[in-house]
Design a protein around this motif. Structure first.
Motif, PDB file in Angstrom:
ATOM      1  N   PRO A   1       0.803  -1.218   0.000  1.00 30.81           N
ATOM      2  CA  PRO A   1       0.000   0.000   0.000  1.00 30.81           C
ATOM      3  C   PRO A   1       0.837   1.270   0.000  1.00 30.81           C
ATOM      4  N   TYR A   2       2.124   1.146   0.352  1.00 25.60           N
ATOM      5  CA  TYR A   2       2.994   2.323   0.403  1.00 25.60           C
ATOM      6  C   TYR A   2       3.864   2.459  -0.846  1.00 25.60           C
ATOM      7  N   ALA A   3       3.682   1.552  -1.805  1.00 25.54           N
ATOM      8  CA  ALA A   3       4.479   1.588  -3.027  1.00 25.54           C
ATOM      9  C   ALA A   3       3.542   1.548  -4.229  1.00 25.54           C
ATOM     10  N   VAL A   4       3.248   2.709  -4.774  1.00 25.83           N
ATOM     11  CA  VAL A   4       2.312   2.809  -5.900  1.00 25.83           C
ATOM     12  C   VAL A   4       2.822   1.979  -7.073  1.00 25.83           C
ATOM     13  N   GLY A   5       1.947   1.133  -7.614  1.00 23.07           N
ATOM     14  CA  GLY A   5       2.324   0.330  -8.782  1.00 23.07           C
ATOM     15  C   GLY A   5       2.915  -1.020  -8.441  1.00 23.07           C
ATOM     16  N   ALA A   6       3.134  -1.287  -7.143  1.00 26.11           N
ATOM     17  CA  ALA A   6       3.668  -2.600  -6.763  1.00 26.11           C
ATOM     18  C   ALA A   6       2.542  -3.618  -6.824  1.00 26.11           C
ATOM     19  N   THR A   7       2.470  -4.315  -7.939  1.00 25.11           N
ATOM     20  CA  THR A   7       1.273  -5.085  -8.257  1.00 25.11           C
ATOM     21  C   THR A   7       1.128  -6.400  -7.519  1.00 25.11           C
ATOM     22  N   GLY A   8       2.164  -6.916  -6.939  1.00 24.48           N
ATOM     23  CA  GLY A   8       1.957  -8.145  -6.184  1.00 24.48           C
ATOM     24  C   GLY A   8       3.181  -9.013  -6.047  1.00 24.48           C
ATOM     25  N   ASN A   9       3.068  -9.943  -5.120  1.00 26.83           N
ATOM     26  CA  ASN A   9       4.130 -10.919  -4.914  1.00 26.83           C
ATOM     27  C   ASN A   9       4.196 -11.872  -6.099  1.00 26.83           C
ATOM     28  N   VAL A  10       5.319 -12.547  -6.219  1.00 23.34           N
ATOM     29  CA  VAL A  10       5.427 -13.589  -7.232  1.00 23.34           C
ATOM     30  C   VAL A  10       4.462 -14.712  -6.859  1.00 23.34           C
ATOM     31  N   ALA A  11       3.800 -15.284  -7.861  1.00 23.37           N
ATOM     32  CA  ALA A  11       2.802 -16.330  -7.617  1.00 23.37           C
ATOM     33  C   ALA A  11       3.466 -17.647  -7.241  1.00 23.37           C
TER      34      ALA A  11
ATOM     35  N   GLN B   1      -2.941 -29.732  -6.107  1.00 27.32           N
ATOM     36  CA  GLN B   1      -3.523 -29.226  -4.861  1.00 27.32           C
ATOM     37  C   GLN B   1      -3.320 -27.710  -4.734  1.00 27.32           C
ATOM     38  N   LEU B   2      -2.184 -27.251  -5.225  1.00 23.23           N
ATOM     39  CA  LEU B   2      -1.891 -25.816  -5.191  1.00 23.23           C
ATOM     40  C   LEU B   2      -2.863 -25.049  -6.080  1.00 23.23           C
ATOM     41  N   LEU B   3      -3.117 -25.590  -7.268  1.00 20.44           N
ATOM     42  CA  LEU B   3      -4.089 -24.963  -8.173  1.00 20.44           C
ATOM     43  C   LEU B   3      -5.474 -24.916  -7.528  1.00 20.44           C
ATOM     44  N   ASN B   4      -5.784 -25.958  -6.790  1.00 17.55           N
ATOM     45  CA  ASN B   4      -7.061 -26.012  -6.083  1.00 17.55           C
ATOM     46  C   ASN B   4      -7.187 -24.847  -5.088  1.00 17.55           C
ATOM     47  N   ALA B   5      -6.122 -24.604  -4.337  1.00 15.19           N
ATOM     48  CA  ALA B   5      -6.132 -23.505  -3.365  1.00 15.19           C
ATOM     49  C   ALA B   5      -6.234 -22.158  -4.065  1.00 15.19           C
ATOM     50  N   GLY B   6      -5.508 -22.014  -5.175  1.00  9.03           N
ATOM     51  CA  GLY B   6      -5.553 -20.766  -5.925  1.00  9.03           C
ATOM     52  C   GLY B   6      -6.916 -20.482  -6.507  1.00  9.03           C
ATOM     53  N   GLN B   7      -7.552 -21.520  -7.040  1.00 10.68           N
ATOM     54  CA  GLN B   7      -8.906 -21.359  -7.588  1.00 10.68           C
ATOM     55  C   GLN B   7      -9.899 -20.982  -6.494  1.00 10.68           C
ATOM     56  N   PHE B   8      -9.719 -21.580  -5.326  1.00  8.70           N
ATOM     57  CA  PHE B   8     -10.627 -21.321  -4.209  1.00  8.70           C
ATOM     58  C   PHE B   8     -10.638 -19.835  -3.842  1.00  8.70           C
ATOM     59  N   ILE B   9      -9.458 -19.247  -3.649  1.00 10.80           N
ATOM     60  CA  ILE B   9      -9.429 -17.844  -3.222  1.00 10.80           C
ATOM     61  C   ILE B   9      -9.773 -16.913  -4.383  1.00 10.80           C
ATOM     62  N   ALA B  10      -9.413 -17.282  -5.611  1.00 14.15           N
ATOM     63  CA  ALA B  10      -9.761 -16.453  -6.771  1.00 14.15           C
ATOM     64  C   ALA B  10     -11.275 -16.373  -6.939  1.00 14.15           C
ATOM     65  N   ARG B  11     -11.946 -17.525  -6.768  1.00  9.99           N
ATOM     66  CA  ARG B  11     -13.412 -17.532  -6.868  1.00  9.99           C
ATOM     67  C   ARG B  11     -14.030 -16.645  -5.796  1.00  9.99           C
ATOM     68  N   HIS B  12     -13.479 -16.726  -4.599  1.00  9.25           N
ATOM     69  CA  HIS B  12     -14.027 -15.923  -3.505  1.00  9.25           C
ATOM     70  C   HIS B  12     -13.841 -14.425  -3.764  1.00  9.25           C
ATOM     71  N   LEU B  13     -12.724 -14.066  -4.386  1.00  8.59           N
ATOM     72  CA  LEU B  13     -12.451 -12.656  -4.676  1.00  8.59           C
ATOM     73  C   LEU B  13     -13.109 -12.198  -5.977  1.00  8.59           C
TER      74      LEU B  13
ATOM     75  N   ARG C   1     -12.376 -13.161  -9.236  1.00  8.68           N
ATOM     76  CA  ARG C   1     -11.498 -12.896 -10.378  1.00  8.68           C
ATOM     77  C   ARG C   1     -10.688 -14.132 -10.751  1.00  8.68           C
ATOM     78  N   GLU C   2     -10.019 -14.035 -11.882  1.00  9.59           N
ATOM     79  CA  GLU C   2      -9.176 -15.131 -12.344  1.00  9.59           C
ATOM     80  C   GLU C   2      -7.899 -15.191 -11.496  1.00  9.59           C
ATOM     81  N   PRO C   3      -7.279 -16.371 -11.369  1.00  9.25           N
ATOM     82  CA  PRO C   3      -6.006 -16.455 -10.652  1.00  9.25           C
ATOM     83  C   PRO C   3      -4.970 -15.519 -11.282  1.00  9.25           C
ATOM     84  N   GLY C   4      -4.149 -14.900 -10.451  1.00 12.36           N
ATOM     85  CA  GLY C   4      -3.137 -13.970 -10.960  1.00 12.36           C
ATOM     86  C   GLY C   4      -1.888 -14.661 -11.473  1.00 12.36           C
ATOM     87  N   SER C   5      -1.811 -15.963 -11.313  1.00  5.51           N
ATOM     88  CA  SER C   5      -0.640 -16.725 -11.754  1.00  5.51           C
ATOM     89  C   SER C   5      -0.750 -17.095 -13.233  1.00  5.51           C
ATOM     90  N   LYS C   6       0.291 -16.801 -13.995  1.00  2.98           N
ATOM     91  CA  LYS C   6       0.317 -17.184 -15.417  1.00  2.98           C
ATOM     92  C   LYS C   6       0.296 -18.703 -15.553  1.00  2.98           C
TER      93      LYS C   6
END
Length: 310
Positions: free
Chosen positions: A245-255, A276-288, A290-295
């Motif tokens: 939040p203190y760094a404008v444009g810092a879009t996110g951690n590495v996936a 299993q990792l994809l499962n966890a990523g899909q779970f939180i993406a659905r809740h938020l 949006r699509e998963p942020g990982s390429k």
């Protein structure tokens, strides 16, 4: 060049990732996300932050989340759930909730330190020394973070000697590991290697970790550059959640999905099951919503959908 045979991944999505989401995520969702991440094989999952809810409302339920994880019948004894504690007040609250490992965070930039935690680097280290002393008395492990290790949103390029000095202070006061954060994701492989080399002269390399944001698309390249030097601990966030939040444009951690794909492609063990990792990523993406942020997640899930359609 000999790369590590195995790496440890520190999953920071449930804390460092979610804390920047404006949409409040309930404690039950956080707990389920963390348990899904643990089921994938991740052994260190940053679970919560014991900071003022006035500053970080998303983390107001830290005690509830941690207690639920520690008392869950699904709890895996090999999984650690460190929590962020910026001061003694936060540390005491974390201990009351059952914390077994905590984390503290300093900066390599004076301006960033003032903007982030309203005090100088020196003052922050004094605060943290009190937390480490209290943790040591209770046999609680402490991990240290250093922000802005290669660049600062206010001061520009950061001399490698600065993160090296801060890392040494954290190590000397008792941190078992020091995570080096490219907070605004402006680092390149050459800059990252210069910074690691400087830090490794004062802190053993095996006690250092890389925490790289992907603002400029350099995080995976920077992780590979770190592997070349022998670094074997990396922070990552499910679906690339997070930012600063203190760094404008810092879009996110590495996936995390992207890091695991890299490691497995190099023949490096992670202990993580991609499905299993994809499962966890899909779970939180659905809740938020949006699509998963990982390429990697998007590519693998699209391939899976294509096979099902066929």
């Amino acid at each position: 060049m000999k790369l590590p045979q195995r790496v440890k991944l520190v999953e920071v999505g449930p804390r460092d990732g979610l804390q920047n989401e404006k949409q409040i995520v309930g404690a039950a969702i956080k707990v389920e996300l963390i348990e899904r991440l643990a089921a994938s094989g991740l052994s260190v999952i940053e679970a919560a932050s014991f900071v003022s809810p006035r500053w970080v409302p998303q983390m107001a339920d830290g005690s509830e989340v941690l207690r639920a994880l520690l008392t869950s019948p699904q709890r895996r004894p090999t999984v650690a759930y460190p929590v962020l504690t910026p001061n003694l007040k936060g540390f005491d609250a974390a201990v009351e909730a059952g914390a077994e490992e905590v984390a503290i965070f300093a900066a390599a930039s004076e301006t960033f330190s003032q903007k982030n935690i309203n005090c100088s680097i020196g003052e922050s280290l004094k605060r943290f020394a009190a937390v480490v002393d209290a943790a040591s008395a209770l046999d609680i492990r402490v991990r240290g973070y250093v922000s802005c290790v290669v660049a600062c949103p206010y001061e520009g390029a950061v001399d490698p000697a600065k993160p090296a000095w801060v890392a040494k202070q954290l190590r000397d006061m008792g941190c078992h590991e020091v995570s080096l954060g490219d907070t605004i994701g402006a680092g390149t492989p050459a800059a990252i290697q210069r910074m690691i080399e400087a830090c490794a002269t004062v802190v053993p390399l095996e006690r250092l970790a890389g925490h790289y944001h992907d603002t400029y698309g350099m995080a995976i390249a920077n992780i590979y550059a770190s592997l070349e030097l022998g670094m074997a601990v990396f922070d990552s966030s499910i679906g690339g959640l997070g930012g600063c939040p203190y760094a404008v444009g810092a879009t996110g951690n590495v996936a995390t999905e992207d890091v695991v794909f890299l490691m497995h492609g190099l023949g490096i063990e992670t202990g993580v099951d991609m499905e299993q990792l994809l499962n966890a990523g899909q779970f939180i993406a659905r809740h938020l919503g949006r699509e998963p942020g990982s390429k990697v997640a998007r590519a693998l899930l699209a391939r899976c959908d294509h096979r099902q359609d066929g």
